[in-house]
Design a protein around this motif. Structure first.
Motif, PDB file in Angstrom:
ATOM      1  N   ASN A  58       0.843  -0.803  -0.172  1.00  0.00           N
ATOM      2  CA  ASN A  58      -0.166   0.142  -0.274  1.00  0.00           C
ATOM      3  C   ASN A  58       0.741   1.439   0.116  1.00  0.00           C
ATOM      4  OD1 ASN A  58       0.731  -0.263   2.777  1.00  0.00           O
ATOM      5  ND2 ASN A  58      -0.754  -1.155   3.687  1.00  0.00           N
ATOM      6  N   ILE A  59       0.209   2.399  -0.445  1.00  0.00           N
ATOM      7  CA  ILE A  59       0.803   3.103  -0.589  1.00  0.00           C
ATOM      8  C   ILE A  59       0.509   3.942   0.510  1.00  0.00           C
ATOM      9  CG2 ILE A  59      -0.858   4.532  -1.394  1.00  0.00           C
ATOM     10  CD1 ILE A  59       1.787   5.809  -3.236  1.00  0.00           C
ATOM     11  N   THR A  60      -0.340   3.816   1.231  1.00  0.00           N
ATOM     12  CA  THR A  60      -0.858   4.602   2.503  1.00  0.00           C
ATOM     13  C   THR A  60       0.057   4.356   3.872  1.00  0.00           C
ATOM     14  OG1 THR A  60      -2.564   3.834   2.760  1.00  0.00           O
ATOM     15  CG2 THR A  60      -2.774   5.915   1.361  1.00  0.00           C
ATOM     16  N   VAL A  61      -0.471   4.961   5.331  1.00  0.00           N
ATOM     17  CA  VAL A  61      -0.331   4.488   6.663  1.00  0.00           C
ATOM     18  C   VAL A  61      -1.820   3.720   6.842  1.00  0.00           C
ATOM     19  CG1 VAL A  61       0.543   4.778   8.582  1.00  0.00           C
ATOM     20  CG2 VAL A  61       1.997   6.186   6.998  1.00  0.00           C
ATOM     21  N   GLY A  62      -1.647   2.999   8.024  1.00  0.00           N
ATOM     22  CA  GLY A  62      -2.809   2.526   8.057  1.00  0.00           C
ATOM     23  C   GLY A  62      -3.893   0.920   7.160  1.00  0.00           C
ATOM     24  N   GLY A  63      -4.669   0.364   7.509  1.00  0.00           N
ATOM     25  CA  GLY A  63      -4.946  -0.971   6.923  1.00  0.00           C
ATOM     26  C   GLY A  63      -5.399  -0.240   5.830  1.00  0.00           C
ATOM     27  N   THR A  64      -5.339  -1.846   4.899  1.00  0.00           N
ATOM     28  CA  THR A  64      -6.195  -1.632   3.536  1.00  0.00           C
ATOM     29  C   THR A  64      -6.964  -3.332   3.303  1.00  0.00           C
ATOM     30  OG1 THR A  64      -4.017  -2.017   2.652  1.00  0.00           O
ATOM     31  CG2 THR A  64      -4.844   0.819   2.769  1.00  0.00           C
ATOM     32  N   GLY A  65      -6.107  -4.291   4.505  1.00  0.00           N
ATOM     33  CA  GLY A  65      -6.521  -5.334   3.670  1.00  0.00           C
ATOM     34  C   GLY A  65      -6.087  -6.083   3.398  1.00  0.00           C
ATOM     35  N   LYS A  66      -4.977  -6.147   3.154  1.00  0.00           N
ATOM     36  CA  LYS A  66      -3.677  -6.527   2.585  1.00  0.00           C
ATOM     37  C   LYS A  66      -3.246  -8.165   2.991  1.00  0.00           C
ATOM     38  CE  LYS A  66       0.713  -5.143   3.897  1.00  0.00           C
ATOM     39  NZ  LYS A  66       0.806  -5.847   4.911  1.00  0.00           N
ATOM     40  N   THR A  67      -3.601  -8.352   4.446  1.00  0.00           N
ATOM     41  CA  THR A  67      -3.754  -9.570   5.086  1.00  0.00           C
ATOM     42  C   THR A  67      -4.178 -10.616   4.371  1.00  0.00           C
ATOM     43  OG1 THR A  67      -2.549  -8.733   7.038  1.00  0.00           O
ATOM     44  CG2 THR A  67      -3.378 -11.543   6.646  1.00  0.00           C
ATOM     45  N   PRO A  68      -5.643  -9.901   4.081  1.00  0.00           N
ATOM     46  CA  PRO A  68      -6.687 -10.973   3.461  1.00  0.00           C
ATOM     47  C   PRO A  68      -6.725 -11.524   2.357  1.00  0.00           C
ATOM     48  CG  PRO A  68      -7.816  -9.623   5.175  1.00  0.00           C
ATOM     49  CD  PRO A  68      -6.112  -9.135   4.929  1.00  0.00           C
ATOM     50  N   MET A  69      -5.771  -9.928   1.184  1.00  0.00           N
ATOM     51  CA  MET A  69      -5.878 -10.545  -0.479  1.00  0.00           C
ATOM     52  C   MET A  69      -4.806 -11.217  -0.173  1.00  0.00           C
ATOM     53  SD  MET A  69      -6.439  -9.316  -3.455  1.00  0.00           S
ATOM     54  CE  MET A  69      -7.496  -9.140  -2.776  1.00  0.00           C
ATOM     55  N   ILE A  70      -3.357 -11.095   0.855  1.00  0.00           N
ATOM     56  CA  ILE A  70      -2.775 -12.169   0.729  1.00  0.00           C
ATOM     57  C   ILE A  70      -3.068 -13.776   0.663  1.00  0.00           C
ATOM     58  CG2 ILE A  70      -0.931 -12.933   1.549  1.00  0.00           C
ATOM     59  CD1 ILE A  70      -0.006 -10.209   2.208  1.00  0.00           C
ATOM     60  N   LEU A  71      -4.144 -14.063   1.694  1.00  0.00           N
ATOM     61  CA  LEU A  71      -4.642 -15.249   1.152  1.00  0.00           C
ATOM     62  C   LEU A  71      -5.544 -15.529   0.658  1.00  0.00           C
ATOM     63  CD1 LEU A  71      -5.909 -14.757   5.273  1.00  0.00           C
ATOM     64  CD2 LEU A  71      -3.838 -16.047   4.852  1.00  0.00           C
ATOM     65  N   TRP A  72      -5.995 -14.827  -0.145  1.00  0.00           N
ATOM     66  CA  TRP A  72      -7.004 -15.652  -1.259  1.00  0.00           C
ATOM     67  C   TRP A  72      -5.875 -16.080  -1.889  1.00  0.00           C
ATOM     68  CZ3 TRP A  72      -6.816 -13.341  -6.020  1.00  0.00           C
ATOM     69  CH2 TRP A  72      -7.774 -14.066  -6.981  1.00  0.00           C
ATOM     70  N   LEU A  73      -4.928 -14.472  -2.362  1.00  0.00           N
ATOM     71  CA  LEU A  73      -3.545 -15.124  -3.398  1.00  0.00           C
ATOM     72  C   LEU A  73      -2.892 -15.973  -2.945  1.00  0.00           C
ATOM     73  CD1 LEU A  73      -2.389 -11.442  -3.977  1.00  0.00           C
ATOM     74  CD2 LEU A  73      -3.516 -12.393  -6.219  1.00  0.00           C
ATOM     75  N   ILE A  74      -3.006 -16.401  -2.442  1.00  0.00           N
ATOM     76  CA  ILE A  74      -1.929 -17.949  -1.677  1.00  0.00           C
ATOM     77  C   ILE A  74      -2.625 -19.460  -2.534  1.00  0.00           C
ATOM     78  CG2 ILE A  74      -2.072 -19.686   0.116  1.00  0.00           C
ATOM     79  CD1 ILE A  74      -0.426 -16.709   1.600  1.00  0.00           C
ATOM     80  N   GLU A  75      -3.850 -19.011  -1.913  1.00  0.00           N
ATOM     81  CA  GLU A  75      -5.915 -20.278  -2.401  1.00  0.00           C
ATOM     82  C   GLU A  75      -5.320 -20.226  -3.902  1.00  0.00           C
ATOM     83  OE1 GLU A  75      -5.722 -22.388  -0.089  1.00  0.00           O
ATOM     84  OE2 GLU A  75      -4.763 -21.677   1.832  1.00  0.00           O
ATOM     85  N   HIS A  76      -5.794 -18.666  -3.760  1.00  0.00           N
ATOM     86  CA  HIS A  76      -6.358 -18.171  -5.631  1.00  0.00           C
ATOM     87  C   HIS A  76      -4.961 -19.333  -6.647  1.00  0.00           C
ATOM     88  CE1 HIS A  76      -7.973 -17.215  -9.151  1.00  0.00           C
ATOM     89  NE2 HIS A  76      -7.079 -16.947  -9.486  1.00  0.00           N
ATOM     90  N   CYS A  77      -4.120 -19.034  -5.880  1.00  0.00           N
ATOM     91  CA  CYS A  77      -2.828 -19.468  -7.107  1.00  0.00           C
ATOM     92  C   CYS A  77      -1.693 -20.963  -6.452  1.00  0.00           C
ATOM     93  CB  CYS A  77      -1.395 -18.772  -6.620  1.00  0.00           C
ATOM     94  SG  CYS A  77      -1.414 -16.975  -7.330  1.00  0.00           S
ATOM     95  N   ARG A  78      -2.634 -21.438  -5.134  1.00  0.00           N
ATOM     96  CA  ARG A  78      -2.448 -23.301  -5.163  1.00  0.00           C
ATOM     97  C   ARG A  78      -3.481 -23.570  -6.283  1.00  0.00           C
ATOM     98  NH1 ARG A  78      -2.102 -23.226   1.407  1.00  0.00           N
ATOM     99  NH2 ARG A  78      -0.041 -23.598   1.535  1.00  0.00           N
ATOM    100  N   ALA A  79      -4.658 -22.914  -6.444  1.00  0.00           N
ATOM    101  CA  ALA A  79      -5.663 -23.836  -6.700  1.00  0.00           C
ATOM    102  C   ALA A  79      -5.516 -23.970  -8.641  1.00  0.00           C
ATOM    103  CB  ALA A  79      -7.328 -22.937  -6.954  1.00  0.00           C
ATOM    104  N   ARG A  80      -4.217 -23.571  -8.957  1.00  0.00           N
ATOM    105  CA  ARG A  80      -3.855 -24.088  -9.873  1.00  0.00           C
ATOM    106  C   ARG A  80      -2.638 -24.438 -10.020  1.00  0.00           C
ATOM    107  NH1 ARG A  80      -7.535 -20.372  -9.457  1.00  0.00           N
ATOM    108  NH2 ARG A  80      -8.939 -19.205 -11.361  1.00  0.00           N
ATOM    109  N   GLY A  81      -2.240 -24.762  -9.046  1.00  0.00           N
ATOM    110  CA  GLY A  81      -1.632 -26.052  -9.269  1.00  0.00           C
ATOM    111  C   GLY A  81       0.337 -25.087  -9.017  1.00  0.00           C
ATOM    112  N   LEU A  82       0.424 -23.852  -8.568  1.00  0.00           N
ATOM    113  CA  LEU A  82       1.306 -23.268  -8.088  1.00  0.00           C
ATOM    114  C   LEU A  82       1.902 -23.210  -6.841  1.00  0.00           C
ATOM    115  CD1 LEU A  82       0.960 -20.387  -9.869  1.00  0.00           C
ATOM    116  CD2 LEU A  82       2.486 -22.108 -11.344  1.00  0.00           C
ATOM    117  N   LYS A  83       3.043 -24.227  -6.445  1.00  0.00           N
ATOM    118  CA  LYS A  83       3.541 -23.543  -4.892  1.00  0.00           C
ATOM    119  C   LYS A  83       4.510 -22.702  -4.986  1.00  0.00           C
ATOM    120  CE  LYS A  83       5.257 -28.453  -5.696  1.00  0.00           C
ATOM    121  NZ  LYS A  83       7.005 -29.175  -6.017  1.00  0.00           N
ATOM    122  N   VAL A  84       3.393 -21.471  -3.542  1.00  0.00           N
ATOM    123  CA  VAL A  84       3.823 -20.325  -3.616  1.00  0.00           C
ATOM    124  C   VAL A  84       4.366 -20.464  -2.136  1.00  0.00           C
ATOM    125  CG1 VAL A  84       2.190 -17.895  -2.633  1.00  0.00           C
ATOM    126  CG2 VAL A  84       1.254 -19.848  -4.645  1.00  0.00           C
ATOM    127  N   GLY A  85       5.460 -19.115  -1.935  1.00  0.00           N
ATOM    128  CA  GLY A  85       5.999 -19.013  -1.033  1.00  0.00           C
ATOM    129  C   GLY A  85       5.652 -17.108  -0.344  1.00  0.00           C
TER     130      GLY A  85
END
Length: 332
Positions: A58-85
Motif C-alpha cells: 500500500n501507499i498509505t499508512v493504515g490498514g487496507t485489507g492487505k493480509t486477507p488479500m494475500i490469503l486469497w492470492l495464496i489459495e487462488h494460486c494454489r488452486a492453479r497448481g502453483l507452489k507459493v511462498g
C-alpha cells in the motif's frame, strides 16, 4: 487517544496544524524520490529472484485489507497448481536470528502477528526478514517454489518485482494526499501511475482504473477450543466486546454492526501486544476480535472469546486480469 491515533485522524480528517509539517514532508518526498530513482537508473542494483515476485502493498499508512488479500492470492494460486511462498518484514517480530522461517507453533512475539496468522491459516512457507532479498534467497533455499508473494514492501526497491498490487481503502482514500509526516502517504500519489493494479477495499463496484474487493465475514472461531461456528451463533442485537488492534479498527467495528450485533468497541494500536488483565472488560460479555489479534491471545483465552474469520472477495474483473498476468509470468 494515543498520539499516533490522533495523527492518523488528522491525516484523514484534516487539521490545520499539519501545515507546520510541510517542510519535513518536502524533505521526505526528496529522499523517497531519490531512492526510487537510484534503482530505476541502475545506480543501485535490485535482487531479481529466479521465480516471479508479486508485491502486495500500500501507499498509505493504515490498514487496507492487505493480509486477507494475500490469503486469497495464496489459495487462488494454489488452486492453479502453483507452489507459493511468502516473504515479510515481520513487523514487531523478535526471532532468534534472521532470516527466520515462521512455523505455526511459534509465538506472535517471535514471528510477528501477521506472518503467524498467515502461516496458521494456510500453512504457506513464509520467511521473515527486513532484508527481503535475503528472505527470498533463504526461502528458495528451503523450498522449490513457483511464485513468491511479498507481504508489503512496495517501497523496498532492493527486491525486484514482476507485479505490483496496491491496496487502497475505498472509504478513506489517500487522506489529505500528502506524504509523511504531513499526511499518510509513503510515496507521492503519482507513484500509483506505475503500479500494475489498484484494488479498492470496500468499493461497491470496480472504479475507473482499478478493481474492487470486499472482506466477507465467513465464520466465528473460538480461541480456546478452536471450534468454528456460523455467524448465527450470535443472534441479531447481541451485545459483545469488540477488540481490534489493526490499522483501521473502525472498519472492524462497522463490520460487526452490519452483522446486526451491538459491539462495545475497544480500539488498540496496530500490532498491539495484549495481556489477560488488559482484556477483562466490563460488563461481562462475549469478546470478539480480529484474527490478527487472536494469534496473540490464544494462550490466555477465556471460553467465550472468539475471532471473526473474514475472506477477501475481489471482483470478477480482477480475477480475470490477474489470471491472465499470472499465466504470462509463469510461462516465462
Amino acid at each position: 487517544m494515543a498520539f499516533s491515533d490522533r495523527l492518523l485522524a488528522a491525516w484523514y480528517r484534516g487539521h490545520p496544524a499539519l501545515t507546520l509539517l510541510r517542510p519535513l514532508e518536502l524533505l521526505y518526498r526528496r529522499v523517497a524520490a531519490a531512492k526510487r530513482a537510484a534503482y530505476l537508473d541502475g545506480r543501485r542494483q535490485a535482487y531479481r529472484a529466479p521465480v516471479p515476485v508479486i508485491v502486495v502493498g500500500n501507499i498509505t499508512v493504515g490498514g487496507t485489507g492487505k493480509t486477507p488479500m494475500i490469503l486469497w492470492l495464496i489459495e487462488h494460486c494454489r488452486a492453479r497448481g502453483l507452489k507459493v511462498g511468502v516473504v515479510s518484514r515481520g513487523y514487531g517480530a523478535k526471532p532468534p536470528s534472521l532470516p527466520w522461517r515462521v512455523r505455526p507453533e511459534h509465538s506472535a512475539a517471535q514471528a510477528g502477528d501477521e506472518p503467524l496468522m498467515i502461516v496458521q491459516r494456510c500453512g504457506v512457507p513464509l520467511m521473515i526478514d527486513p532484508d527481503r532479498p535475503r528472505a527470498v534467497q533463504a526461502l528458495l533455499g528451503e523450498e522449490a517454489l513457483d511464485l513468491i508473494l511479498c507481504d508489503d514492501g512496495l517501497q523496498h526497491y532492493r527486491l525486484a518485482r514482476d507485479l505490483e498490487l496496491v491496496l487502497i481503502d475505498a472509504a478513506r482514500g489517500l487522506g489529505n494526499g500528502r506524504c509523511l509526516p504531513a499526511g499518510p502517504l509513503r510515496e507521492p500519489a503519482e507513484r500509483l501511475r506505475s503500479v500494475d493494479a489498484l484494488l479498492y477495499n470496500g468499493a461497491s463496484r470496480d472504479p475507473q482504473g482499478g478493481f474492487s474487493f470486499t472482506l466477507r465475514p465467513s465464520a466465528l472461531v473460538n480461541l480456546e477450543s478452536g471450534q468454528t461456528s456460523p455467524l448465527a451463533h450470535f443472534a441479531p442485537g447481541q451485545r459483545l466486546h469488540a477488540l481490534a488492534g489493526i490499522g483501521n479498527p473502525q472498519r472492524f467495528f462497522a463490520t460487526l454492526e452490519a452483522l446486526h450485533w451491538r459491539p462495545v468497541p475497544h480500539a488498540f494500536p496496530d500490532h498491539a501486544a495484549y495481556s489477560a488483565e488488559q482484556l477483562q472488560f466490563s460488563p461481562p460479555l462475549p469478546l470478539l476480535m480480529t484474527e490478527k489479534d487472536a494469534v496473540k491471545c490464544r494462550a490466555f483465552a477465556a471460553p467465550d472469546w472468539w475471532y471473526l474469520a473474514v475472506d477477501a472477495q475481489p471482483s470478477p474483473a480482477f480475477v480475470a486480469w490477474f489470471d491472465a498476468r499470472l499465466e504470462r509470468l509463469i510461462a516465462r
